[in-house]
Scaffold this motif. Structure first.
Motif, short mmCIF file in Angstrom:
data_model
loop_
_atom_site.label_atom_id
_atom_site.label_comp_id
_atom_site.label_asym_id
_atom_site.label_seq_id
_atom_site.Cartn_x
_atom_site.Cartn_y
_atom_site.Cartn_z
N TRP A 94 -11.60 15.35 2.64
CA TRP A 94 -11.56 13.92 2.99
C TRP A 94 -12.56 13.62 4.11
O TRP A 94 -13.22 12.59 4.12
N ARG A 95 -12.67 14.57 5.06
CA ARG A 95 -13.61 14.39 6.18
C ARG A 95 -15.04 14.28 5.66
O ARG A 95 -15.86 13.51 6.20
N ILE A 96 -15.36 14.99 4.58
CA ILE A 96 -16.72 14.99 4.04
C ILE A 96 -16.96 13.77 3.15
O ILE A 96 -17.98 13.10 3.25
N LEU A 97 -15.98 13.45 2.28
CA LEU A 97 -16.17 12.40 1.29
C LEU A 97 -15.87 11.00 1.81
O LEU A 97 -16.40 10.02 1.28
N THR A 98 -14.99 10.90 2.82
CA THR A 98 -14.55 9.61 3.40
C THR A 98 -14.25 8.56 2.32
O THR A 98 -14.96 7.55 2.22
N PRO A 99 -13.23 8.77 1.48
CA PRO A 99 -12.88 7.79 0.44
C PRO A 99 -12.58 6.42 1.04
O PRO A 99 -11.98 6.30 2.12
N ASN A 100 -13.03 5.39 0.35
CA ASN A 100 -12.81 4.01 0.78
C ASN A 100 -13.33 3.77 2.20
O ASN A 100 -12.82 2.90 2.92
N ARG A 101 -14.32 4.58 2.61
CA ARG A 101 -14.95 4.48 3.94
C ARG A 101 -13.96 4.69 5.09
O ARG A 101 -14.16 4.18 6.20
N LEU A 102 -12.92 5.45 4.82
CA LEU A 102 -11.96 5.79 5.87
C LEU A 102 -12.35 7.14 6.45
O LEU A 102 -12.30 8.16 5.76
N ALA A 134 -12.24 10.59 8.81
CA ALA A 134 -11.18 11.56 9.06
C ALA A 134 -10.36 11.19 10.29
O ALA A 134 -9.14 11.33 10.31
N GLU A 135 -11.04 10.66 11.33
CA GLU A 135 -10.33 10.29 12.56
C GLU A 135 -9.39 9.12 12.32
O GLU A 135 -8.25 9.12 12.80
N GLN A 136 -9.85 8.13 11.57
CA GLN A 136 -8.99 6.98 11.26
C GLN A 136 -7.78 7.40 10.43
O GLN A 136 -6.65 7.02 10.72
N THR A 137 -8.03 8.19 9.41
CA THR A 137 -6.96 8.63 8.52
C THR A 137 -5.95 9.50 9.26
O THR A 137 -4.73 9.35 9.09
N ARG A 138 -6.47 10.41 10.08
CA ARG A 138 -5.57 11.30 10.82
C ARG A 138 -4.71 10.52 11.81
O ARG A 138 -3.53 10.83 12.00
N LEU A 139 -5.31 9.53 12.46
CA LEU A 139 -4.55 8.71 13.41
C LEU A 139 -3.39 8.00 12.72
O LEU A 139 -2.26 7.98 13.24
N VAL A 140 -3.64 7.45 11.54
CA VAL A 140 -2.59 6.75 10.80
C VAL A 140 -1.50 7.72 10.36
O VAL A 140 -0.30 7.47 10.56
N LEU A 141 -1.90 8.85 9.77
CA LEU A 141 -0.92 9.80 9.25
C LEU A 141 -0.07 10.39 10.37
O LEU A 141 1.16 10.47 10.25
N THR A 142 -0.72 10.83 11.45
CA THR A 142 0.04 11.44 12.54
C THR A 142 0.94 10.42 13.23
O THR A 142 2.03 10.77 13.69
#
Length: 304
Positions: free
Chosen positions: A18-26, A28-36
């Motif tokens: 996910w960090r490499i592909l950044t789906p939907n321009r999200l 890794a930092e944004q996604t991790r912040l939401v999930l955590t």
């Protein structure tokens, strides 16, 4: 254990992908912040309530707490001595001590122990985290980061303020209900169990989001080698020795020591950023200890 770590590795690689592909321009930092955040404020408190409400809380809980605290303090002291002997500068010293002393008891320990030992091991993880690791992170960990780092101009937040958080309130409520022998309603037990099931995969995926090989540099290798030695070998060896003197035996002893043997915690990156320690070094330590734990954890599991 091998099959378990293969599953964990695939899930972590999905997070790294996910960090490499950044789906939907999200990112890794944004996604991790939401999930955590979702895990920390909702799913983790639900699991804490689910586990500790029905756990056997007594002298064994004190043993888990003593084992976790003593192992962390011993690793912190040993890594401090190594830094002093090698004359590391303050930003590196703070990062090395944090990485060597504090294991990833929940984010990686929970799914690994649950797969290796069963659902009962959740209680071991939660008690070591809430009664040993987390209190020391928010007191000793922050104190070390302030001492070796550079505090911001604003007034620092009291470490006690971190205990005003959902997981700790859930633990307080669960222990109170447990000690008063209040039964869990069937509908609530089912709901808590369902929420608890979401914690492990989200934690592993988030850990994959946090790993970055771009932070791995040869110049940091002299600092990371002591971390690998203390974190993956000496710390669990000390925990194994100490567990022989505590009220721990059998699978409880094995689960507790294996939880102590986990790689460096991810939260330390936040402390390094906040107090201007060597964040790149710490990120490299998290990445390499996590990668090397794929070999060290099976060793400790079979040894135990």
């Amino acid at each position: 254990m091998t099959a378990t770590l293969m599953q964990m590795t695939v899930l972590m690689l999905c997070g790294a992908g996910w960090r490499i592909l950044t789906p939907n321009r999200l990112s890794a930092e944004q996604t991790r912040l939401v999930l955590t955040s979702v895990v920390y404020y909702f799913f983790l408190p639900a699991m804490v309530l689910d586990v500790l409400w029905r756990a056997d809380i007594g002298w064994q809980s004190l043993s888990f707490s003593l084992l976790g605290c003593a192992s962390i303090l011993a690793s912190a002291a040993l890594s401090w001595a190594i830094c002093k002997l090698c004359r590391f500068r303050n930003p590196q010293t703070g990062a090395v001590i944090l990485a060597a002393a504090f294991p990833n008891v929940t984010y990686l320990g929970l799914p690994v122990l649950e797969q290796a030992f069963g659902h009962w091991s959740r209680s071991v993880v939660i008690q070591i985290d809430l009664f040993a690791a987390a209190p020391l992170v928010f007191t000793l960990g922050i104190g070390l980061a302030r001492h070796y780092g550079e505090s911001a101009a604003d007034k620092p937040k009291s470490p006690l303020a971190f205990f005003n958080a959902p997981p700790f309130w859930a633990a307080f409520l669960a222990v109170a209900l447990n000690l008063n022998q209040i039964a869990t309603p069937d509908w609530l037990a089912g709901l808590l169990h369902t929420c608890s099931g979401a914690v492990a995969p989200l934690m592993i995926f988030s850990l994959g989001l946090a790993l970055s090989w771009r932070d791995v540099h040869l110049r940091n290798l002299p600092f990371v080698v002591p971390i690998l030695l203390v974190k993956l070998l000496l710390m669990p060896l000390f925990a194994l020795w100490l567990a022989g003197y505590l009220a721990l035996a059998g699978q409880f002893k094995a689960a507790a020591v294996l939880d102590i043997a986990m790689p460096s915690m991810v939260l330390g990156i936040v402390l390094c950023d906040r107090y201007r320690l060597d964040s790149g070094l710490y990120a490299m330590a998290v990445t390499l200890t996590t990668a090397c734990s794929l070999f060290s954890l099976p060793f400790w599991f079979h040894s135990l």
